[in-house]
Design an enzyme around this catalytic site. Sequence first.
Site, short mmCIF file in Angstrom:
data_model
loop_
_atom_site.label_atom_id
_atom_site.label_comp_id
_atom_site.label_asym_id
_atom_site.label_seq_id
_atom_site.Cartn_x
_atom_site.Cartn_y
_atom_site.Cartn_z
N THR A 125 10.73 63.64 5.98
CA THR A 125 11.42 63.43 4.71
C THR A 125 12.45 64.52 4.54
O THR A 125 12.14 65.60 4.09
CB THR A 125 10.42 63.45 3.55
OG1 THR A 125 9.45 62.45 3.79
CG2 THR A 125 11.10 63.20 2.23
N SER A 128 13.60 14.54 -14.79
CA SER A 128 14.94 14.15 -15.26
C SER A 128 15.47 15.09 -16.33
O SER A 128 14.73 15.49 -17.22
CB SER A 128 14.89 12.74 -15.87
OG SER A 128 14.95 11.79 -14.86
N ASP A 157 25.85 11.28 -16.49
CA ASP A 157 24.51 11.29 -17.11
C ASP A 157 24.16 12.69 -17.64
O ASP A 157 23.26 13.36 -17.13
CB ASP A 157 23.49 10.83 -16.05
CG ASP A 157 22.10 10.67 -16.62
OD1 ASP A 157 21.95 10.74 -17.86
OD2 ASP A 157 21.16 10.49 -15.82
N HIS A 215 20.39 9.77 -19.89
CA HIS A 215 19.53 8.60 -19.77
C HIS A 215 18.13 8.80 -20.37
O HIS A 215 17.34 7.88 -20.42
CB HIS A 215 19.42 8.16 -18.30
CG HIS A 215 18.44 8.96 -17.49
ND1 HIS A 215 18.81 9.98 -16.65
CD2 HIS A 215 17.09 8.90 -17.40
CE1 HIS A 215 17.74 10.50 -16.08
NE2 HIS A 215 16.68 9.86 -16.51
N SER A 227 11.30 57.24 4.34
CA SER A 227 10.35 57.77 5.32
C SER A 227 8.92 57.33 5.05
O SER A 227 8.26 56.78 5.91
CB SER A 227 10.43 59.28 5.33
OG SER A 227 10.07 59.78 4.06
#
Length: 770
Positions: free
Chosen positions: A339, A697, A567, A519, A264
Site C-alpha cells: 500500500t 402494457s 399508443d 389502449h 491493494s
Amino acid sequence: MQLRDQLVYILLALGAFFTGATDGACDPQKAVILGGNYTWLEEGTILKYECPDGKYPHPTTIRMCYGSRWSRMRDAQQRPVGRAVCRDIRCTRPLEFENGLYEPRQPYYNVSQELRFECYQGYMMRGSQNRTCLPHGKWSGKTTVCYDGAGHCRNPGVPIGARKEGSRYRIEDRVRYHCDNGLSLVGSQYRVCQESGAWTGSEPECRSPFTYDTPEEVSSQFISSLTEVAESSDPNKVVSDTEQRRIRITPGGSMNIYIVLDASQSVGKKNFNEAKDVINKLIEKVSSYDVTPKYGIITFATNPKVIVSTTDERSSNAAWVIDELEKLKHEDHSLQPGTNMKAGLTSVYEMMINQQQDEERQGLDPFPIITTTRHVIILLTDGNFNMGGEPAPVIGRIREFLHIGRERVGDREDYLDVYVFGVGEMVNVENVNELASHKSNERHVFKLEGLEAMQKAFDEMIDESEALSMCGLAKEYQSADYEKKNPWLVSISILRPGRGTETCKGTLVSEKVILTAAHCFTIDDVADQIKVKIGQKNFPVAALKSHPEYTVGKLRNLGIPEFYDYDVALLTLKDKITFSAEARPICLPCTAGTTRALRRPHPQTTCREHEQELMSFGNIPALFLTPCREKHENTVGLRRRTVRIKNSDKKQSCEADAKKAKQYKNVTEVSQVVTERFLCTGGIEPEVDPNTCKGDSGGPLIIAKRMRYIQVGVISWGVVDVCGKNLRTCDSDNILERAPSHARDFHINLFKVLPWLRQELREEGLDFIN
Ligand SMILES: *[C@@H]1O[C@H](CO)[C@@H](O)[C@H](O)[C@H]1NC(C)=O
Ligand SMILES: *[C@@H]1O[C@H](CO)[C@@H](O)[C@H](O)[C@H]1NC(C)=O
Ligand SMILES: *[C@@H]1O[C@H](CO)[C@@H](O)[C@H](O)[C@H]1NC(C)=O
Ligand SMILES: *[C@@H]1O[C@H](CO)[C@@H](O)[C@H](O)[C@H]1NC(C)=O
C-alpha cells in the site's frame, strides 16, 4: 463462566505445547475468540474476528501470524496479545468537564444510557444538555461547553474522551488535545484562536477502535462539507461571513477532483468493483450540481497508476471519465500487495505540476491552477500505508504548491480539501487523520465498516431532497426492495362497474404526470374510474389524455380490428406527489435530465445526440419490468428482464412476425400495422428475449446507461400472449424459452412522439431540449 474461561485457557496452553515444535506457523487454536468466530483473510496467517451485534472483538479485530506467534495487525514489535473476547460495545466517559457537572459518573456507559450536563451558575451552555450512548459506541449530540464569554475566542470545549491543555483564549493562544488511552484522535490536535474569533481546524473526536461512521453520518457530513451550505445547527454560534465558506462549487467555477483509490487490500474483484461503483456514484453526485470539474483518477498498490489525468482535455467529460473507470480491471493491481499511499498522492501532486506547465504553454498568467481552481482530493483506502514512506509530507508539498497557508494561518484554505474514507478494520484512523483537511464544523475523515456501507452512504447523498427530482435514479443496493429499485413504476387500475377491473403499468415522469399506453383505456373511461398506485399508496387521477392520433379502429374497414399506432397516454394526478426513494421520475428522451444522466454538457447537447447515443444501430440491450411469483413465498415480486431492441438487420424479420398475430390475419403489408413509431423486441436472435405479458402494457422499455434509467418506449402489444393467466416464477426464464420464435413485442418509440410529449409536458419542468 469463570470455569469455562479457565478451560479454554488450559486448551490454549496445551495447543502451545503441541505446536511449539512446528516452526513458522501459528496455531489456530490459540486464536479462538470467546463469544465469537473468526474468518481467515489469508489462510493460516491473517484472521478477522467477528462478534455478534452490540459486541466487538477485544483486544484486536485482526490478528496476524508473526513467526509462530499471533500478534496484532502490523505490530512492529510483534508483541503477543492476550486471549480474544467479544466485549459489549460501550461509550467512553468524559475525562474532563469544565465549569459544570455531569451525571451519572461511571468508568464507561452502556448503549442507550444518557449523560446529563449542567453548568455552574454564571456560565452559559453550548452544545447538547443530554447525550445518549448510541449503538455504534458514539455519543449523540454535540460537545457540551459551559462558558462565560471571556476571551477573544470562545472556550472550544473538551470532547468526551479527551483532555485539553490551555485555558486562555486570546488571539494566537493555542489549545492542545489528548485522547484517553486506547482511543484515537480524529480532527485537530492543536487549535489556534484566530482574529476572526474562530478556532483553526476542526473539533477533535476521540474514537474507540471499534467505532465506525454510519452511512447516514457520512452522507450528511461529507456532502455538507462538499457543498458548503451547512450551517451550524447551534443557534448561539457566531459565524463571521468569511468563516462561512459557502459556495465552493460555484456553477461554472473551476474545480479539480482527484480520486485516489487504494487497490491493494481490495482483495477480490467484488470489492474492487464495488469501489468503482462508489466512485461512479460520487461523480453522479457532483454532476447533479451543474458543475463540470476536471477529474483525476489514480489507483495505487505498490505503484500508482493514472487512470484519468486532469491534463487530459476529456477529463471534464464525466461520461468519458466513467468509461475509463469501467475499463479498469482489478487484475491491473492484484499482483502487488503493498500500500504505497505516498506514491498515490505524489501522482496528484505531479498532475498539478503538469497542469501548470500546460497553462504556461497556453500563455496563461497567473496560472488558474494556483489562483482560482478549487482542488478536492478524495482518498479511498481500506488499508494502512506500509511502504513508500509517510504520505503526509506530500500533502504539505501540495499545499505549498497551491500557496495555502503561506502568508498566514488559514490563508487560501478554501482551495484544497482532502477527504479520506477509510473502509474496514485495517484502517488506522490516526494515520489517515494526518492526511485529511481539518475545517471548522466540517468532517474530512470517515471510517466505514465496509464497502457496502460506503455505497449506502453515497446512495444517501444522491438521495437528499434536492436530488430527488433527478430522473432515472434508483437505490441499487437494496436488491430486495422493488419499489426503491424501480421507483418510477406505477400500477394503474381502471374500474368498470359490472365489467371488473383492468390493470396496466405506467411511469412517473413528473410530480403529477404518469406516462402509459392509450389502449389501457376505452373511449368511455373517465378519470374518476382510474387509480394510480405508487409505492404502496393509491392516488386519484384528475385527467386522462390519449395521443390525438391514436385510433384503435382506424383500419377496421380493411378487416384489421385493432391498430396501435400512437399508443401513448398521459394521466394527471389530482395532487402533486412528494418524491422519495420509492417514488421518483424516470428520464425521458430529449430532456435536460437525460442530458445530465448521460453526463453530457447541458445545454449544448442536442436531442439528436440523445437518439444517437441511445438508439444506435445494432441490437440494443433494454429492459422491461414484469411481476413474478417468488419461489418460496407466495408473494409477487418484480424483475427486470433484458431484451434487445432490433435496430439492426434483425429489425425487418422482427417486424414481419407481426403478421403472425391472430388479429392481423388480414394484414397484407406489415407496414400497415407496424409504423415507424414502433420498436420491436422478442424472438430468439441474437439471443432469446423474454416476452412481455398482458399486464405489462403501458410500462416502460428502458435503456440503462451508467446506472441511470432512460425510458425509450411504452409497451404496447405482443404477437403471442406467452403468459396466459399464470404468473411466472421470479428466478426462472424457462417458461419464456418455450415461447415460439415469432413471439415479438412492440413498443411505442418515445423519440417518435416527442412533439406531443413536449406540448403536453410543457408545464412539468422537464426542460425539453431541441
Ligand atoms: C459462529 O459460526 C457458527 C457457524 O458458522 C455459527 O453457528 C455461530 O452462531 C457463530 N457464532 C457467533 C457468536 O457468531
Ligand atoms: C451495563 O451493562 C452491563 C452488562 O450488560 C451490566 O452488568 C451493567 O449493570 C450495566 N450498567 C448500567 C449502568 O446499566
Ligand atoms: C435532559 O434530561 C432532563 C432529565 O431527563 C430533562 O428534564 C431535560 O428536558 C432534558 N433536556 C433536553 C434538552 O432534552
Ligand atoms: C378479415 O376480414 C374479413 C372481412 O372483412 C373479416 O370477416 C374477418 O373477421 C377478418 N379477420 C380477422 C382475423 O379480423
